[in-house]
Scaffold this motif. Structure first.
Motif, PDB file in Angstrom:
ATOM      1  N   LEU A  23      11.449  -7.006  -0.679  1.00  0.00           N
ATOM      2  CA  LEU A  23      11.473  -5.902  -1.629  1.00  0.00           C
ATOM      3  C   LEU A  23      11.134  -4.592  -0.918  1.00  0.00           C
ATOM      4  O   LEU A  23      10.119  -4.498  -0.228  1.00  0.00           O
ATOM      5  CB  LEU A  23      10.462  -6.141  -2.761  1.00  0.00           C
ATOM      6  CG  LEU A  23      10.717  -7.357  -3.667  1.00  0.00           C
ATOM      7  CD1 LEU A  23       9.509  -7.615  -4.546  1.00  0.00           C
ATOM      8  CD2 LEU A  23      11.962  -7.136  -4.513  1.00  0.00           C
ATOM      9  N   SER A  71       4.760  -2.242 -14.075  1.00  0.00           N
ATOM     10  CA  SER A  71       4.966  -3.568 -13.509  1.00  0.00           C
ATOM     11  C   SER A  71       6.229  -3.616 -12.655  1.00  0.00           C
ATOM     12  O   SER A  71       6.258  -4.288 -11.616  1.00  0.00           O
ATOM     13  CB  SER A  71       5.060  -4.597 -14.642  1.00  0.00           C
ATOM     14  OG  SER A  71       5.331  -5.890 -14.130  1.00  0.00           O
ATOM     15  N   ASN A  80       7.764  -0.980 -11.031  1.00  0.00           N
ATOM     16  CA  ASN A  80       7.562  -0.183  -9.823  1.00  0.00           C
ATOM     17  C   ASN A  80       6.514   0.883 -10.128  1.00  0.00           C
ATOM     18  O   ASN A  80       6.818   1.918 -10.726  1.00  0.00           O
ATOM     19  CB  ASN A  80       8.868   0.466  -9.349  1.00  0.00           C
ATOM     20  CG  ASN A  80       8.763   0.996  -7.940  1.00  0.00           C
ATOM     21  OD1 ASN A  80       7.791   1.643  -7.582  1.00  0.00           O
ATOM     22  ND2 ASN A  80       9.781   0.738  -7.127  1.00  0.00           N
ATOM     23  N   ARG A 118       3.413  -5.935  -2.251  1.00  0.00           N
ATOM     24  CA  ARG A 118       4.289  -6.476  -3.298  1.00  0.00           C
ATOM     25  C   ARG A 118       5.138  -7.627  -2.787  1.00  0.00           C
ATOM     26  O   ARG A 118       5.740  -8.354  -3.592  1.00  0.00           O
ATOM     27  CB  ARG A 118       5.163  -5.367  -3.880  1.00  0.00           C
ATOM     28  CG  ARG A 118       6.280  -4.914  -2.972  1.00  0.00           C
ATOM     29  CD  ARG A 118       6.969  -3.671  -3.481  1.00  0.00           C
ATOM     30  NE  ARG A 118       7.225  -3.712  -4.896  1.00  0.00           N
ATOM     31  CZ  ARG A 118       8.288  -3.151  -5.487  1.00  0.00           C
ATOM     32  NH1 ARG A 118       9.194  -2.524  -4.752  1.00  0.00           N
ATOM     33  NH2 ARG A 118       8.441  -3.222  -6.783  1.00  0.00           N
ATOM     34  N   ASN A 119       5.227  -7.790  -1.479  1.00  0.00           N
ATOM     35  CA  ASN A 119       5.970  -8.918  -0.915  1.00  0.00           C
ATOM     36  C   ASN A 119       5.081 -10.114  -0.601  1.00  0.00           C
ATOM     37  O   ASN A 119       5.577 -11.153  -0.157  1.00  0.00           O
ATOM     38  CB  ASN A 119       6.709  -8.485   0.354  1.00  0.00           C
ATOM     39  CG  ASN A 119       7.958  -7.673   0.053  1.00  0.00           C
ATOM     40  OD1 ASN A 119       9.004  -8.238  -0.317  1.00  0.00           O
ATOM     41  ND2 ASN A 119       7.856  -6.367   0.163  1.00  0.00           N
ATOM     42  N   LEU A 120       3.777 -10.008  -0.814  1.00  0.00           N
ATOM     43  CA  LEU A 120       2.847 -11.096  -0.582  1.00  0.00           C
ATOM     44  C   LEU A 120       2.552 -11.812  -1.893  1.00  0.00           C
ATOM     45  O   LEU A 120       2.698 -11.240  -2.980  1.00  0.00           O
ATOM     46  CB  LEU A 120       1.559 -10.570   0.041  1.00  0.00           C
ATOM     47  CG  LEU A 120       1.709  -9.924   1.432  1.00  0.00           C
ATOM     48  CD1 LEU A 120       0.380  -9.363   1.885  1.00  0.00           C
ATOM     49  CD2 LEU A 120       2.245 -10.940   2.435  1.00  0.00           C
ATOM     50  N   PRO A 121       2.136 -13.100  -1.804  1.00  0.00           N
ATOM     51  CA  PRO A 121       1.900 -13.849  -3.053  1.00  0.00           C
ATOM     52  C   PRO A 121       0.871 -13.220  -3.963  1.00  0.00           C
ATOM     53  O   PRO A 121       1.047 -13.196  -5.183  1.00  0.00           O
ATOM     54  CB  PRO A 121       1.449 -15.220  -2.545  1.00  0.00           C
ATOM     55  CG  PRO A 121       2.042 -15.339  -1.174  1.00  0.00           C
ATOM     56  CD  PRO A 121       2.032 -13.949  -0.617  1.00  0.00           C
ATOM     57  N   PHE A 122      -0.223 -12.678  -3.401  1.00  0.00           N
ATOM     58  CA  PHE A 122      -1.256 -12.114  -4.257  1.00  0.00           C
ATOM     59  C   PHE A 122      -0.866 -10.760  -4.848  1.00  0.00           C
ATOM     60  O   PHE A 122      -1.557 -10.260  -5.745  1.00  0.00           O
ATOM     61  CB  PHE A 122      -2.577 -11.985  -3.479  1.00  0.00           C
ATOM     62  CG  PHE A 122      -2.538 -10.986  -2.372  1.00  0.00           C
ATOM     63  CD1 PHE A 122      -2.788  -9.627  -2.596  1.00  0.00           C
ATOM     64  CD2 PHE A 122      -2.219 -11.384  -1.070  1.00  0.00           C
ATOM     65  CE1 PHE A 122      -2.754  -8.711  -1.569  1.00  0.00           C
ATOM     66  CE2 PHE A 122      -2.177 -10.461  -0.053  1.00  0.00           C
ATOM     67  CZ  PHE A 122      -2.444  -9.126  -0.290  1.00  0.00           C
ATOM     68  N   GLY A 123       0.236 -10.186  -4.365  1.00  0.00           N
ATOM     69  CA  GLY A 123       0.696  -8.895  -4.894  1.00  0.00           C
ATOM     70  C   GLY A 123       1.902  -9.030  -5.768  1.00  0.00           C
ATOM     71  O   GLY A 123       2.654  -8.058  -5.949  1.00  0.00           O
ATOM     72  N   SER A 124       2.090 -10.208  -6.345  1.00  0.00           N
ATOM     73  CA  SER A 124       3.282 -10.424  -7.186  1.00  0.00           C
ATOM     74  C   SER A 124       3.274  -9.538  -8.424  1.00  0.00           C
ATOM     75  O   SER A 124       4.327  -9.298  -9.032  1.00  0.00           O
ATOM     76  CB  SER A 124       3.375 -11.905  -7.590  1.00  0.00           C
ATOM     77  OG  SER A 124       2.193 -12.284  -8.299  1.00  0.00           O
ATOM     78  N   ALA A 125       2.104  -9.035  -8.831  1.00  0.00           N
ATOM     79  CA  ALA A 125       2.052  -8.159 -10.004  1.00  0.00           C
ATOM     80  C   ALA A 125       2.783  -6.851  -9.756  1.00  0.00           C
ATOM     81  O   ALA A 125       3.203  -6.169 -10.700  1.00  0.00           O
ATOM     82  CB  ALA A 125       0.606  -7.890 -10.399  1.00  0.00           C
ATOM     83  N   ALA A 168       5.555  -6.712  -7.970  1.00  0.00           N
ATOM     84  CA  ALA A 168       6.968  -7.016  -7.754  1.00  0.00           C
ATOM     85  C   ALA A 168       7.712  -6.910  -9.100  1.00  0.00           C
ATOM     86  O   ALA A 168       7.146  -7.227 -10.149  1.00  0.00           O
ATOM     87  CB  ALA A 168       7.142  -8.409  -7.183  1.00  0.00           C
TER      88      ALA A 168
END
Length: 201
Positions: free
Chosen positions: A116, A139, A141, A191-198, A200
């Motif tokens: 992303l 959510s 962007n 935003r490309n990491l699992p913990f930053g999915s919020a 994305a």
């Protein structure tokens, strides 16, 4: 007794002050304005003398109360054109939902790498923002949503300064540009990491 008149008594003393009622009347004192050659006889018709004979200062011409409408319209033409273009784009995105496929092209970086970019979700964010769903806009962007607010504030300032005939100068130091780049880089990585999915879309 000698009755002949005394010559010294018949002639008045030149040093003695004149007696009232005798001799010519003294000339009236000339005013200072007359000695300077200033008076109603040599004043322009628009200048009225004051009681002491000196010319009064003519009042300044009253400033024109009519606004410079054509000049102001020319000055705000550019900001008006910019907001018209941006408003048209937002109106289109608000009418054509980007959540439905086939209306807009896919991000090339996301298509090729699956990563992303900072702008991914911007159209969905704009659609949610224009329809009043601020939570969905953040959510999709968060950076783009903050950018919409900043753009609106700068545009209002630009319009006000253009209306008053003052240029808009936004001088950013190199440190500010580096800070903006760092925020975008961190936002992209998180935003490309699992913990930053919020973050994305």
């Amino acid at each position: 007794m000698d009755a002949s008149p005394n010559p010294s008594a018949a002639q008045p003393d030149p040093a003695a002050p004149p007696r009232p009622g005798t001799g010519p009347d003294p000339a009236p004192a000339r005013p200072e304005s007359a000695r300077r050659g200033v008076g109603p006889w040599n004043m322009p018709p628009t200048v009225c003398p004051t009681p002491d004979g000196t010319p009064a200062r003519a009042p300044d011409a009253a400033p024109s109360l009519a606004p410079d409408a054509p000049g102001r319209l020319r000055r705000i033409a550019v900001p008006a054109g910019v907001i018209a273009a941006v408003g048209g784009a937002f109106a289109y995105v608000g009418a054509v939902d980007p959540n439905e496929g086939g209306h807009y092209p896919v991000c090339p970086l996301l298509r090729l790498t699956g990563v992303l970019c900072p702008g991914c979700g911007g159209l969905r964010s704009a659609h949610a923002f224009i329809t009043g769903d601020i939570g969905a806009a953040l959510s999709a962007n968060a950076i783009a949503t903050v950018g919409y607010v900043l753009f609106a504030a700068v545009w209002v300032l630009w319009l006000m300064r253009a209306w008053r005939g003052r240029p808009l100068r936004l001088a950013l130091a190199p440190a500010h540009w580096w800070a903006v780049g760092a925020v975008l880089a961190v936002f992209t990585v998180v935003r490309n990491l699992p913990f930053g999915s919020a973050l994305a879309p």
